[in-house]
Design a protein around this motif. Structure first.
Motif, mmCIF file in Angstrom:
data_model
loop_
_atom_site.group_PDB
_atom_site.id
_atom_site.type_symbol
_atom_site.label_atom_id
_atom_site.label_comp_id
_atom_site.label_asym_id
_atom_site.label_seq_id
_atom_site.Cartn_x
_atom_site.Cartn_y
_atom_site.Cartn_z
ATOM 1 N N GLY A 96 -5.120 15.350 -16.752
ATOM 2 C CA GLY A 96 -4.838 14.272 -17.694
ATOM 3 C C GLY A 96 -4.001 13.177 -17.057
ATOM 4 O O GLY A 96 -4.223 11.979 -17.303
ATOM 5 N N ALA A 97 -3.047 13.570 -16.217
ATOM 6 C CA ALA A 97 -2.204 12.583 -15.528
ATOM 7 C C ALA A 97 -3.031 11.712 -14.597
ATOM 8 O O ALA A 97 -2.768 10.507 -14.455
ATOM 9 N N VAL A 98 -4.040 12.305 -13.969
ATOM 10 C CA VAL A 98 -4.920 11.526 -13.087
ATOM 11 C C VAL A 98 -5.710 10.510 -13.905
ATOM 12 O O VAL A 98 -5.880 9.361 -13.487
ATOM 13 N N LEU A 135 0.832 -1.209 0.000
ATOM 14 C CA LEU A 135 0.000 0.000 0.000
ATOM 15 C C LEU A 135 0.863 1.254 0.000
ATOM 16 O O LEU A 135 0.623 2.188 -0.776
ATOM 17 N N VAL A 136 1.871 1.296 0.850
ATOM 18 C CA VAL A 136 2.733 2.477 0.949
ATOM 19 C C VAL A 136 3.445 2.724 -0.372
ATOM 20 O O VAL A 136 3.463 3.850 -0.890
ATOM 21 N N VAL A 137 4.033 1.672 -0.930
ATOM 22 C CA VAL A 137 4.752 1.809 -2.200
ATOM 23 C C VAL A 137 3.804 2.236 -3.316
ATOM 24 O O VAL A 137 4.147 3.072 -4.153
ATOM 25 N N SER A 138 2.590 1.696 -3.304
ATOM 26 C CA SER A 138 1.630 2.036 -4.355
ATOM 27 C C SER A 138 1.243 3.507 -4.301
ATOM 28 O O SER A 138 1.126 4.171 -5.339
ATOM 29 N N ILE A 139 1.034 4.030 -3.104
ATOM 30 C CA ILE A 139 0.677 5.450 -2.969
ATOM 31 C C ILE A 139 1.798 6.338 -3.488
ATOM 32 O O ILE A 139 1.572 7.286 -4.251
ATOM 33 N N ILE A 140 3.034 6.019 -3.103
ATOM 34 C CA ILE A 140 4.177 6.823 -3.554
ATOM 35 C C ILE A 140 4.375 6.677 -5.049
ATOM 36 O O ILE A 140 4.596 7.661 -5.777
ATOM 37 N N ARG A 141 4.291 5.431 -5.552
ATOM 38 C CA ARG A 141 4.475 5.198 -6.989
ATOM 39 C C ARG A 141 3.449 5.969 -7.804
ATOM 40 O O ARG A 141 3.795 6.611 -8.803
ATOM 41 N N LEU A 142 2.185 5.913 -7.402
ATOM 42 C CA LEU A 142 1.144 6.597 -8.161
ATOM 43 C C LEU A 142 1.375 8.112 -8.148
ATOM 44 O O LEU A 142 1.175 8.780 -9.166
ATOM 45 N N ALA A 143 1.803 8.647 -7.026
ATOM 46 C CA ALA A 143 2.094 10.082 -6.971
ATOM 47 C C ALA A 143 3.204 10.437 -7.954
ATOM 48 O O ALA A 143 3.128 11.465 -8.653
ATOM 49 N N VAL A 144 4.231 9.610 -8.043
ATOM 50 C CA VAL A 144 5.321 9.853 -8.992
ATOM 51 C C VAL A 144 4.807 9.742 -10.421
ATOM 52 O O VAL A 144 5.183 10.543 -11.295
ATOM 53 N N VAL A 145 3.955 8.771 -10.686
ATOM 54 C CA VAL A 145 3.362 8.624 -12.024
ATOM 55 C C VAL A 145 2.619 9.904 -12.403
ATOM 56 O O VAL A 145 2.741 10.403 -13.528
ATOM 57 N N LEU A 146 1.847 10.450 -11.477
ATOM 58 C CA LEU A 146 1.087 11.681 -11.749
ATOM 59 C C LEU A 146 2.018 12.834 -12.070
ATOM 60 O O LEU A 146 1.753 13.635 -12.991
ATOM 61 N N LEU A 147 3.116 12.949 -11.338
ATOM 62 C CA LEU A 147 4.064 14.035 -11.587
ATOM 63 C C LEU A 147 4.751 13.878 -12.941
ATOM 64 O O LEU A 147 4.882 14.848 -13.693
ATOM 65 N N LEU A 148 5.177 12.666 -13.258
ATOM 66 C CA LEU A 148 5.860 12.434 -14.530
ATOM 67 C C LEU A 148 4.927 12.677 -15.715
ATOM 68 O O LEU A 148 5.313 13.295 -16.713
#
Length: 842
Positions: free
Chosen positions: A142-144, A111-124
């Protein structure tokens, strides 16, 4: 939006997107599918962390019978950038004494990794979309749409490492645009190399996307483009070569591991079209209403960027309905739908451009709005959508359309809210309620996964066993039990396995696993010879099947539910022999003959002796609730079949080996019972069947052997019965006991032993799986490691004393290391070159 605000927004949206799973985990639940999630994802992360901390970076003796880490686990986490960053963080907290890195921690970390990963995906993705003259807030929306998609959370839940693929697409687009606009390939080279290292499977999918994107960009230009087509292709080609060189140390061994894996080809036809309700309840890909509206809104096609993203989105959407495309993205194997995140990215880009360049034109909007509503009505009426889901999705669509008419400034917020509602609804209704509702602390500590009662018996065995002795035990259907419960076992489940071991199980020795399935091996079929040959003197099962213990095994300990049996005799881990049998000469030999040849000598590709055949028995067959005509068996009731009546003396001891070919003519799955042993075969349409019909089952000596099947019609051919009285095993044990012990040290990639007074022509035979990468030295001189006994290893010795050292390195280690070093030199040279020119190649 300022950078700090953008980062905060990404973390907030990611957290809200995971809100249901945050609640679920607070109630003792875990984000992991009960099948692959608990059987592969979490155990592999825990296993690799422990293995790396032992200093074993390339080989693990407790990965099944032993296996290369890069060749067999690069598909999962062995070379994953996200996993290595997680390992670094966990190691730091472990050193500080703040955590205990056990299996439960890795369950919680998902869960923790997924939250951080998704936030990075949104930024990229936000950064990537901004390259197309999109406002930051609209790029974020659009990133969302890209990251907060059902495929992301589906991947996280079932195959967590799949979600890493979302990181690479925006990075690749950024790299490609730098080439086209600036003539700079440095960023694209680095990202491509990291992607190839990270996961070869998704690198393949992403490189297909790169090709599609580049082709579209050949025809869709922007004012910022500086390079001509020919110059672009030169940089693409050169970048690809450099990326491959840089990644060679990991990418090539991982690809080799995939290629040497064994998986039957798909026999049944692939459908031409597969309907999927992509507007309401697809489990893979739900298109947001804003894209349907924008795709039908003609004024937006004046924008070059919109044409680019919309055209690719429509292409990927159409391809989603083709199982042949699913097969293409799965390496031309069975169709798998893991690539649709590519469509989510282009849809997010189209939405970002559309929002940023929105201009209301009444007639065009009415046409688009009516068309959108019609699409939703058609998919809703003919797609078997449940009413609650249908009403919510239809309502969100209406609100989205209305906002773009009356309050365009409000539309991005409505789109964000709609996306989060669909995401959490999918999480609750599909992932939780239908898949992981039982994935919780109670289940993980139960007998269906890892109970305290099982652990107690395992601890007893581990105290009793010698360092390299194995225990044949696995929780039913969970071949990675040895990894979960941390013992040397005889089973493994992974998409990439040692192909030699798989063919050993499927055809060379026909070791039944209790069920038919690809991508796994497990147990030794309760066959005493194999237990001795593979240093597996312990056998643990549920009490109700304890009567199936291998011959010569006696009760060591038992609990309320389980019993552990131990062999009264042992063969050494390293055996020596001067008798060799040629593998090709045993093609027509029975399975028992092959077993006995492995006991009395060693089977090599260039052996020179012929083994004695096993004792074949005459027998008769009697039908029970069945009719047997020639080679067709019609079973008229469940648990009907035939009784085999072998012609053996009344005083005979030992086991019987029953071999036959069987296939159910109706094509559905079925069980097989032989005596007290039960196994299953999959339906012919299953993509997980081995497509093998030949079987050999061991059963204790009996005057009558019942073979039972479900009702149906079967092709039953080549039935044979052989008698194993274990005289061969007894003789080998007696001979071995007269020889001195051979102490062995095996620690990951290093295995050492010494043999005294070897005769001329002696071979050392080891139950170490043969795998490209093993190197041996005998008395300091290099010596070939030979494939022996179908899947294991042997080394030819010198006369007299032999000090033997084996070392494992990933396949093609020297070549790939040289390639990576060459890639580094060329890449550094390229960086020096481009620093001297503001716009190289322009």
């Amino acid at each position: 939006m300022k950078k700090g605000l953008l980062i905060a927004a990404a973390l907030l949206v990611s957290t809200v997107a995971h809100s249901f799973f945050i609640y679920y985990q607070s109630q003792g639940g875990y984000i992991a599918g009960t099948n692959d999630g608990l059987s592969q994802m979490v155990p592999f992360k825990h296993f690799l962390y422990e293995t790396f901390h032992k200093g074993n970076l390339v080989y693990a003796e407790d990965f099944g019978f032993g296996g290369g880490i890069i060749t067999q686990l690069a598909y999962y986490y062995a070379t994953s950038v996200v996993f290595w960053l997680t390992v670094a963080a966990v190691s730091l907290f472990d050193v500080l004494g703040l955590i205990t890195p056990d299996l439960e921690l890795w369950l919680q970390l998902t869960l923790v990794v997924s939250i951080i990963r998704l936030a990075v995906v949104l930024l990229l993705a936000t950064y990537a979309y901004r390259l197309f003259h999109v406002r930051t807030f609209h790029a974020f929306v659009g990133a969302v749409l890209y990251g907060v998609s059902v495929m992301y959370i589906r991947h996280v839940t079932f195959w967590e490492f799949f979600a890493d693929a979302f990181l690479w697409v925006p990075l690749l687009v950024i790299g490609l645009e730098r080439i086209i606009r600036l003539g700079r390939a440095d960023f694209f080279i680095v990202i491509s190399a990291l992607m190839l290292v990270n996961n070869f499977y998704f690198a393949y999918i992403n490189l297909v996307f790169v090709f599609v994107y580049v082709v579209f960009r050949q025809f869709i230009h922007f004012p910022e483009d500086r390079l001509r087509r020919r110059q672009q292709w030169l940089l693409y080609s050169g970048s690809g070569v450099l990326a491959l060189l840089l990644s060679a140390f990991a990418f090539i061994p991982a690809t080799y591991g995939f290629l040497q894996n064994e998986r039957p080809s798909l026999e049944h036809e692939i459908d031409l079209v597969r309907f999927d309700n992509i507007l309401y309840d697809s489990r893979l890909f739900i298109i947001p209403a804003v894209f349907i509206l924008f795709a039908l809104y003609r004024p937006l096609y004046r924008q070059t960027a919109f044409r680019l993203f919309a055209a690719m989105s429509l292409l990927f959407t159409a391809l989603h309905f083709s199982p042949h495309v699913g097969s293409f993205f799965n390496g031309f194997s069975a169709p798998q739908y893991r690539w649709e995140y590519l469509a989510s990215f282009t849809i997010g880009g189209a939405a970002a451009v559309g929002l940023s360049h929105w201009r209301f034109e009444r007639n065009a909007f009415l046409t688009a709005a009516i068309g959108t509503i019609v699409f939703y009505l058609l998919f809703g009426l003919f797609g078997n959508v449940t009413w609650p889901v249908g009403l919510v999705i239809f309502g969100l669509m209406l609100v989205t359309v209305a906002s773009l008419w009356w309050k365009p400034l409000l539309a991005p917020y409505i789109i964000l809210a709609s996306c989060l509602i669909v995401f959490n609804g999918y999480t609750k209704l599909v992932l939780h309620d239908q898949a992981i509702v039982k994935t919780n602390e109670s289940f993980v500590n139960s007998s269906d996964y890892d109970s305290a009662e099982q652990r107690e018996l395992l601890a007893l065995v581990q105290d009793d066993a010698a360092p390299l002795e194995r225990l044949d035990w696995m929780v039913p259907l969970r071949n990675n039990t040895p990894i979960v419960q941390s013992f040397l076992g005889t089973s493994l489940y992974s998409s990439i396995l040692n192909g030699n071991l798989l063919t050993l199980y499927w055809s060379d020795l026909e070791i039944d696993m209790g069920r038919e399935s690809v991508s796994r091996y497990g147990t030794l079929g309760n066959r005493a010879n194999l237990h001795h040959l593979l240093s597996s003197p312990y056998w643990m099962r549920h009490n109700n099947v304890a009567s199936e213990a291998p011959y010569g095994f006696t009760l060591l300990a038992e609990s309320d539910r389980y019993a552990v049996y131990e062999s009264e005799t042992r063969l050494p881990f390293v055996r020596t022999t001067t008798s060799t049998y040629r593998q090709d000469a045993l093609k027509d030999a029975s399975i028992l003959t092959r077993e006995q040849a492995m006991l009395t000598g060693v089977i090599l590709e260039d052996g020179n002796e012929a083994p004695l055949p096993a004792q074949s028995l005459n027998f008769t067959m009697e039908a029970t609730d069945a009719e047997l005509e020639a080679e067709t068996l019609r079973v008229t009731m469940d648990d009907g079949g035939i009784d085999l009546i072998p012609d053996v003396p009344a005083t005979a001891t030992g086991d019987l080996y029953v071999s036959f070919n069987i296939r159910k003519l109706e094509g559905d799955g079925f069980f097989i019972k032989l005596g007290g042993y039960r196994t299953t075969r999959k339906p012919e349409a299953s993509i997980y069947r081995t497509d093998l019909t030949s079987m050999t089952l061991r059963t204790p000596m009996s005057e009558r052997i019942p073979l039972r099947l479900p009702e149906g019609t079967y092709a039953l051919e080549n039935v044979t019965v052989e008698w194993e009285d274990y005289a061969t095993l007894t003789n080998v044990l007696q001979e071995t006991n007269q020889r001195p012990d051979i102490p062995v040290t095996w620690d990951g990639p290093d295995l050492d032993f010494t043999i005294e007074d070897a005769e001329p022509g002696t071979y050392a035979v080891l139950p170490v799986p043969f795998e490209r990468g093993w190197r041996a030295s005998v008395n300091g001189e290099a010596r070939d490691v030979l494939p022996a006994n179908y899947a294991f290893s042997a080394i030819q010795l010198d006369q007299g004393r032999n000090e033997v050292e084996l070392t494992y390195r990933p396949p093609f280690f020297r070549i790939t290391t040289a390639m990576t070093l060459l890639g580094l030199v060329l890449f550094i040279s390229y960086l020096i070159y481009v620093r001297r020119k503001e716009h190289p190649f322009t």
